[in-house]
Design a protein around this motif. Sequence first.
Motif, PDB file in Angstrom:
ATOM      1  N   LEU A 128     -30.431  19.482 -36.317  1.00  0.00           N
ATOM      2  CA  LEU A 128     -30.960  20.654 -35.619  1.00  0.00           C
ATOM      3  C   LEU A 128     -29.921  21.760 -35.606  1.00  0.00           C
ATOM      4  O   LEU A 128     -28.714  21.477 -35.553  1.00  0.00           O
ATOM      5  CB  LEU A 128     -31.330  20.284 -34.182  1.00  0.00           C
ATOM      6  N   PRO A 129     -30.331  23.017 -35.649  1.00  0.00           N
ATOM      7  CA  PRO A 129     -29.368  24.122 -35.644  1.00  0.00           C
ATOM      8  C   PRO A 129     -28.495  24.095 -34.400  1.00  0.00           C
ATOM      9  O   PRO A 129     -28.985  23.901 -33.284  1.00  0.00           O
ATOM     10  CB  PRO A 129     -30.269  25.366 -35.645  1.00  0.00           C
ATOM     11  N   GLY A 130     -27.202  24.255 -34.604  1.00  0.00           N
ATOM     12  CA  GLY A 130     -26.282  24.342 -33.480  1.00  0.00           C
ATOM     13  C   GLY A 130     -25.866  23.029 -32.872  1.00  0.00           C
ATOM     14  O   GLY A 130     -25.130  23.008 -31.877  1.00  0.00           O
ATOM     15  N   ALA A 131     -26.297  21.918 -33.449  1.00  0.00           N
ATOM     16  CA  ALA A 131     -25.910  20.618 -32.892  1.00  0.00           C
ATOM     17  C   ALA A 131     -24.405  20.411 -33.013  1.00  0.00           C
ATOM     18  O   ALA A 131     -23.778  20.839 -33.986  1.00  0.00           O
ATOM     19  CB  ALA A 131     -26.648  19.503 -33.613  1.00  0.00           C
ATOM     20  N   ALA A 132     -23.829  19.743 -32.024  1.00  0.00           N
ATOM     21  CA  ALA A 132     -22.393  19.478 -32.052  1.00  0.00           C
ATOM     22  C   ALA A 132     -22.057  18.325 -32.984  1.00  0.00           C
ATOM     23  O   ALA A 132     -21.055  18.357 -33.696  1.00  0.00           O
ATOM     24  CB  ALA A 132     -21.893  19.174 -30.641  1.00  0.00           C
ATOM     25  N   ARG A 133     -22.891  17.302 -32.981  1.00  0.00           N
ATOM     26  CA  ARG A 133     -22.635  16.120 -33.807  1.00  0.00           C
ATOM     27  C   ARG A 133     -23.962  15.461 -34.118  1.00  0.00           C
ATOM     28  O   ARG A 133     -24.845  15.375 -33.256  1.00  0.00           O
ATOM     29  CB  ARG A 133     -21.720  15.140 -33.076  1.00  0.00           C
ATOM     30  N   SER A 134     -24.119  15.002 -35.350  1.00  0.00           N
ATOM     31  CA  SER A 134     -25.373  14.379 -35.761  1.00  0.00           C
ATOM     32  C   SER A 134     -25.064  13.107 -36.541  1.00  0.00           C
ATOM     33  O   SER A 134     -24.246  13.120 -37.464  1.00  0.00           O
ATOM     34  CB  SER A 134     -26.201  15.331 -36.623  1.00  0.00           C
ATOM     35  N   LEU A 135     -25.734  12.023 -36.183  1.00  0.00           N
ATOM     36  CA  LEU A 135     -25.506  10.735 -36.812  1.00  0.00           C
ATOM     37  C   LEU A 135     -26.820  10.113 -37.251  1.00  0.00           C
ATOM     38  O   LEU A 135     -27.873  10.367 -36.652  1.00  0.00           O
ATOM     39  CB  LEU A 135     -24.826   9.770 -35.830  1.00  0.00           C
ATOM     40  N   LYS A 136     -26.746   9.312 -38.288  1.00  0.00           N
ATOM     41  CA  LYS A 136     -27.838   8.406 -38.615  1.00  0.00           C
ATOM     42  C   LYS A 136     -27.360   7.006 -38.275  1.00  0.00           C
ATOM     43  O   LYS A 136     -26.259   6.602 -38.679  1.00  0.00           O
ATOM     44  CB  LYS A 136     -28.226   8.495 -40.089  1.00  0.00           C
ATOM     45  N   LEU A 190     -26.365  15.394 -30.875  1.00  0.00           N
ATOM     46  CA  LEU A 190     -25.750  15.797 -29.617  1.00  0.00           C
ATOM     47  C   LEU A 190     -25.705  17.311 -29.491  1.00  0.00           C
ATOM     48  O   LEU A 190     -25.447  18.016 -30.472  1.00  0.00           O
ATOM     49  CB  LEU A 190     -24.326  15.230 -29.498  1.00  0.00           C
ATOM     50  N   PRO A 191     -25.937  17.825 -28.275  1.00  0.00           N
ATOM     51  CA  PRO A 191     -25.902  19.276 -28.074  1.00  0.00           C
ATOM     52  C   PRO A 191     -24.481  19.821 -28.169  1.00  0.00           C
ATOM     53  O   PRO A 191     -23.504  19.074 -28.050  1.00  0.00           O
ATOM     54  CB  PRO A 191     -26.437  19.447 -26.633  1.00  0.00           C
ATOM     55  N   ILE A 247     -30.710  14.090 -28.526  1.00  0.00           N
ATOM     56  CA  ILE A 247     -31.937  13.609 -29.158  1.00  0.00           C
ATOM     57  C   ILE A 247     -31.664  12.283 -29.849  1.00  0.00           C
ATOM     58  O   ILE A 247     -30.750  12.182 -30.673  1.00  0.00           O
ATOM     59  CB  ILE A 247     -32.475  14.619 -30.193  1.00  0.00           C
ATOM     60  N   VAL A 248     -32.453  11.274 -29.511  1.00  0.00           N
ATOM     61  CA  VAL A 248     -32.425   9.999 -30.232  1.00  0.00           C
ATOM     62  C   VAL A 248     -33.808   9.823 -30.839  1.00  0.00           C
ATOM     63  O   VAL A 248     -34.803   9.682 -30.113  1.00  0.00           O
ATOM     64  CB  VAL A 248     -32.082   8.822 -29.314  1.00  0.00           C
ATOM     65  N   ALA A 249     -33.882   9.869 -32.167  1.00  0.00           N
ATOM     66  CA  ALA A 249     -35.171   9.929 -32.858  1.00  0.00           C
ATOM     67  C   ALA A 249     -35.317   8.769 -33.829  1.00  0.00           C
ATOM     68  O   ALA A 249     -34.732   8.779 -34.915  1.00  0.00           O
ATOM     69  CB  ALA A 249     -35.300  11.260 -33.605  1.00  0.00           C
ATOM     70  N   THR A 250     -36.095   7.771 -33.458  1.00  0.00           N
ATOM     71  CA  THR A 250     -36.307   6.618 -34.333  1.00  0.00           C
ATOM     72  C   THR A 250     -37.241   6.957 -35.477  1.00  0.00           C
ATOM     73  O   THR A 250     -38.108   7.832 -35.368  1.00  0.00           O
ATOM     74  CB  THR A 250     -36.888   5.430 -33.540  1.00  0.00           C
ATOM     75  N   ASP A 251     -37.077   6.236 -36.589  1.00  0.00           N
ATOM     76  CA  ASP A 251     -38.001   6.333 -37.715  1.00  0.00           C
ATOM     77  C   ASP A 251     -39.203   5.404 -37.535  1.00  0.00           C
ATOM     78  O   ASP A 251     -40.197   5.567 -38.243  1.00  0.00           O
ATOM     79  CB  ASP A 251     -37.299   5.964 -39.018  1.00  0.00           C
ATOM     80  N   TYR A 252     -39.106   4.417 -36.645  1.00  0.00           N
ATOM     81  CA  TYR A 252     -40.054   3.312 -36.428  1.00  0.00           C
ATOM     82  C   TYR A 252     -39.828   2.214 -37.470  1.00  0.00           C
ATOM     83  O   TYR A 252     -39.433   2.470 -38.605  1.00  0.00           O
ATOM     84  CB  TYR A 252     -41.530   3.712 -36.490  1.00  0.00           C
ATOM     85  N   GLN A 253     -40.108   1.003 -37.039  1.00  0.00           N
ATOM     86  CA  GLN A 253     -40.030  -0.144 -37.934  1.00  0.00           C
ATOM     87  C   GLN A 253     -40.906   0.085 -39.161  1.00  0.00           C
ATOM     88  O   GLN A 253     -42.047   0.519 -39.075  1.00  0.00           O
ATOM     89  CB  GLN A 253     -40.499  -1.401 -37.200  1.00  0.00           C
ATOM     90  N   GLY A 254     -40.347  -0.215 -40.315  1.00  0.00           N
ATOM     91  CA  GLY A 254     -41.106  -0.111 -41.556  1.00  0.00           C
ATOM     92  C   GLY A 254     -40.992   1.225 -42.248  1.00  0.00           C
ATOM     93  O   GLY A 254     -41.236   1.311 -43.446  1.00  0.00           O
TER      94      GLY A 254
END
Length: 409
Positions: free
Chosen positions: A58-66, A89-90, A140-147
């Motif tokens: 997302l724009p402006g995020a401080a840290r982004s992980l997969k 993370l914001p 934001i914690v955004a799951t892909d869902y199982q499968g």
Amino acid sequence: MVENFRRKTLGFRAFLAAGAMSVLLSACAASEHKSAPASVKAPGQLIETAPLDAQLSLPGAARSLKITYLSTNGISGSGLVPVTAEVILPPGTPPAGGWPIVAWSHGTVGIAESCAPSLHPYTERNRDYLSAWMQRGFAIVATDYQGLGGGGPHPYLNVRTEAYSVLDSVRAALAGVPGLQNKVMLVGQSQGAGAAFGAAAYAPDYAPDLNIRGTVATGIPYMTPEVLSALLTHQEQTSPKAKQAIQKQDPVVAYGLLLGASLGNIDPTFKPEEAFTPKAMDAYHAASQVCLAPLMQQVSKDGLTRRNAFTPTMGKALAPAFKGMMYPTLALKQPLFVGTGSQDLDVAASSQKALVKAACAAGTTVQAHVYKGLDHSQTVLASLPDSAAFTQAVMAGEPVSGSCTASTP
């Protein structure tokens, strides 16, 4: 795809049993790419983190992980499967205790592994929507869902599977990502609204360790015998505007095909000809291979409608999938926000209102909003001001104004 899933599952179990996970992940030894101890095997266990490409964040995020984590297999109800998610993370200094969490549950993208949201940039709507939540001070914690993330098949619209994936993604983020606190809002749209509701319903027994404060759901599905009958007989769309839109392209046809293809990928005894007509077979087979937009294009190209794509026995043929859409309870422990577009063609407004009424009767505190003239997608951003007030109240532990009266919308 089923055989591919079995091979992946067997391989995954084998390297867990052999204690080889740390070896497999050792190539990712950078400080931002970590793996968990091989001896730990539990739902919500974080097994891998890696930086997320900025274009996927997302724009402006401080840290982004997969992240990759373990979740209970929602298809069988037992055993563990790997699932992927994003953690964003914001910017700025986190509050005391860390950033609270929005567990984001995405809408329909398709059932092919290539459709996993973490592999694609956010749509403009979802980018704006989640950025608004981030600006409110939520990670934001955004799951892909199982499968979708971690190997297929994806049991489309299966509430238990979605709920486990959502709840375990939050557990994994809390366990392995610094700067988060255990104060959680469950937020979802369409398929994801059902996932968010399901997560709230399963949480007291499945994840009592999570401090869930409330649920925000827009365009939420609700499967009952009455809703199923309306879906199959085309009873819901009665306004001239709705009829005109449906004649051009009916999204429910694509959703039905995805349900059937998903069931076919899981159950080798499923007979698609009992659910779909010969005219719909090309699109049925495509549903396992392509994402939602190309599938919708094929539905339109083939001129598919509910009447010429669904057989009279579709309800019986897809009964296991429809059963999987049902919530384990309508009595949620925390307040529920429901946003409904009056012109929603994807999930009938009447079924969303029926869910509000049933949840109220079950004792859930529900705040419901109907957005006149807006469709399934438009309601997402339109709901932001109302969900902001709702969220502020539940995060502060204050009562929320409810809609559970004789005039419930």
